[in-house]
Design a protein around this motif. Structure first.
Motif, PDB file in Angstrom:
ATOM      1  N   GLU A 285     -13.192 -12.048  -0.981  1.00  0.00           N
ATOM      2  CA  GLU A 285     -13.110 -11.734   0.457  1.00  0.00           C
ATOM      3  C   GLU A 285     -11.921 -10.820   0.740  1.00  0.00           C
ATOM      4  N   TRP A 286     -10.806 -11.101   0.096  1.00  0.00           N
ATOM      5  CA  TRP A 286      -9.582 -10.332   0.274  1.00  0.00           C
ATOM      6  C   TRP A 286      -9.771  -8.900  -0.233  1.00  0.00           C
ATOM      7  N   GLU A 287     -10.383  -8.763  -1.402  1.00  0.00           N
ATOM      8  CA  GLU A 287     -10.646  -7.423  -1.959  1.00  0.00           C
ATOM      9  C   GLU A 287     -11.594  -6.642  -1.054  1.00  0.00           C
ATOM     10  N   ASP A 288     -12.603  -7.310  -0.522  1.00  0.00           N
ATOM     11  CA  ASP A 288     -13.541  -6.661   0.389  1.00  0.00           C
ATOM     12  C   ASP A 288     -12.821  -6.167   1.637  1.00  0.00           C
ATOM     13  N   LEU A 289     -11.963  -6.979   2.175  1.00  0.00           N
ATOM     14  CA  LEU A 289     -11.211  -6.602   3.369  1.00  0.00           C
ATOM     15  C   LEU A 289     -10.307  -5.411   3.075  1.00  0.00           C
ATOM     16  N   LYS A 290      -9.627  -5.426   1.939  1.00  0.00           N
ATOM     17  CA  LYS A 290      -8.759  -4.307   1.565  1.00  0.00           C
ATOM     18  C   LYS A 290      -9.562  -3.042   1.310  1.00  0.00           C
ATOM     19  N   SER A 291     -10.752  -3.183   0.724  1.00  0.00           N
ATOM     20  CA  SER A 291     -11.566  -2.005   0.409  1.00  0.00           C
ATOM     21  C   SER A 291     -12.074  -1.307   1.656  1.00  0.00           C
TER      22      SER A 291
ATOM     23  N   SER B 221      -3.521  -2.908   4.180  1.00  0.00           N
ATOM     24  CA  SER B 221      -2.834  -2.095   3.185  1.00  0.00           C
ATOM     25  C   SER B 221      -2.878  -2.778   1.828  1.00  0.00           C
ATOM     26  N   SER B 222      -3.174  -2.007   0.790  1.00  0.00           N
ATOM     27  CA  SER B 222      -3.133  -2.573  -0.558  1.00  0.00           C
ATOM     28  C   SER B 222      -2.010  -1.937  -1.369  1.00  0.00           C
ATOM     29  N   GLY B 223      -1.268  -1.014  -0.769  1.00  0.00           N
ATOM     30  CA  GLY B 223      -0.181  -0.345  -1.463  1.00  0.00           C
ATOM     31  C   GLY B 223       1.116  -1.112  -1.387  1.00  0.00           C
ATOM     32  N   HIS B 224       2.166  -0.468  -1.862  1.00  0.00           N
ATOM     33  CA  HIS B 224       3.493  -1.082  -1.833  1.00  0.00           C
ATOM     34  C   HIS B 224       3.864  -1.448  -0.405  1.00  0.00           C
ATOM     35  N   GLY B 225       4.343  -2.650  -0.226  1.00  0.00           N
ATOM     36  CA  GLY B 225       4.701  -3.105   1.110  1.00  0.00           C
ATOM     37  C   GLY B 225       3.569  -3.822   1.814  1.00  0.00           C
TER      38      GLY B 225
END
Length: 111
Positions: A56-62, A67-71
Motif C-alpha cells: 500500500e505504501w509503495e502504491d501511494l509513493k508511486s 515523497s520517496s526521496g531524501h527527507g
C-alpha cells in the motif's frame, strides 16, 4: 472564521482514511501527535487505524502523492478512518495539544 484547506482523503481497505501526517499537520504538530498515538495505540481497533502495508505504501509513493526521496517518510504511515480521527483527537486532547480535528472529521465524513 477562515476556511482551512481540506486534507487529502484516500481509500484503503474499503475505508476513506486520512494519513497521520495530514492529521498532524491539521493539529498543528507532527512529532507530539505521532508519539501520542504510538503510546496509546491500544485504543485503536484495526478498523479505526492501521499502518499501511509495504505494498500500500509503495502504491501511494508511486502515485507521487508522498515523497520517496531524501527527507521523505521512511516508514509506512498510519491511516485513520473517521472513527479513528475521533479517537486520535480524544487521545490528543487529553494531552491538551489538539486543534483543528473537527475539520479533519468533516473532511472524512464528506460534510
Amino acid at each position: 472564521m477562515s476556511a482551512q484547506p481540506s486534507i487529502p482523503v484516500y481509500q484503503f481497505r474499503g475505508y476513506p482514511v486520512a494519513l497521520d501526517s495530514d492529521i498532524a499537520e491539521r493539529f498543528g504538530t507532527k512529532r507530539p501527535f505521532n508519539q501520542t498515538i504510538r503510546r496509546n495505540i491500544d485504543r485503536f481497533s484495526e478498523d479505526f487505524a492501521f499502518q499501511l502495508t509495504t505494498a500500500e505504501w509503495e502504491d501511494l509513493k508511486s502515485q507521487n502523492v508522498i515523497s520517496s526521496g531524501h527527507g521523505g517518510l521512511r516508514t509506512a504511515p498510519w491511516a485513520f478512518t473517521e472513527h479513528g480521527v475521533v479517537i486520535a483527537a480524544q487521545t490528543y486532547l487529553e494531552t491538551g495539544e489538539a486543534t483543528g480535528f473537527l475539520e479533519t472529521l468533516r473532511t472524512l465524513s464528506g460534510e
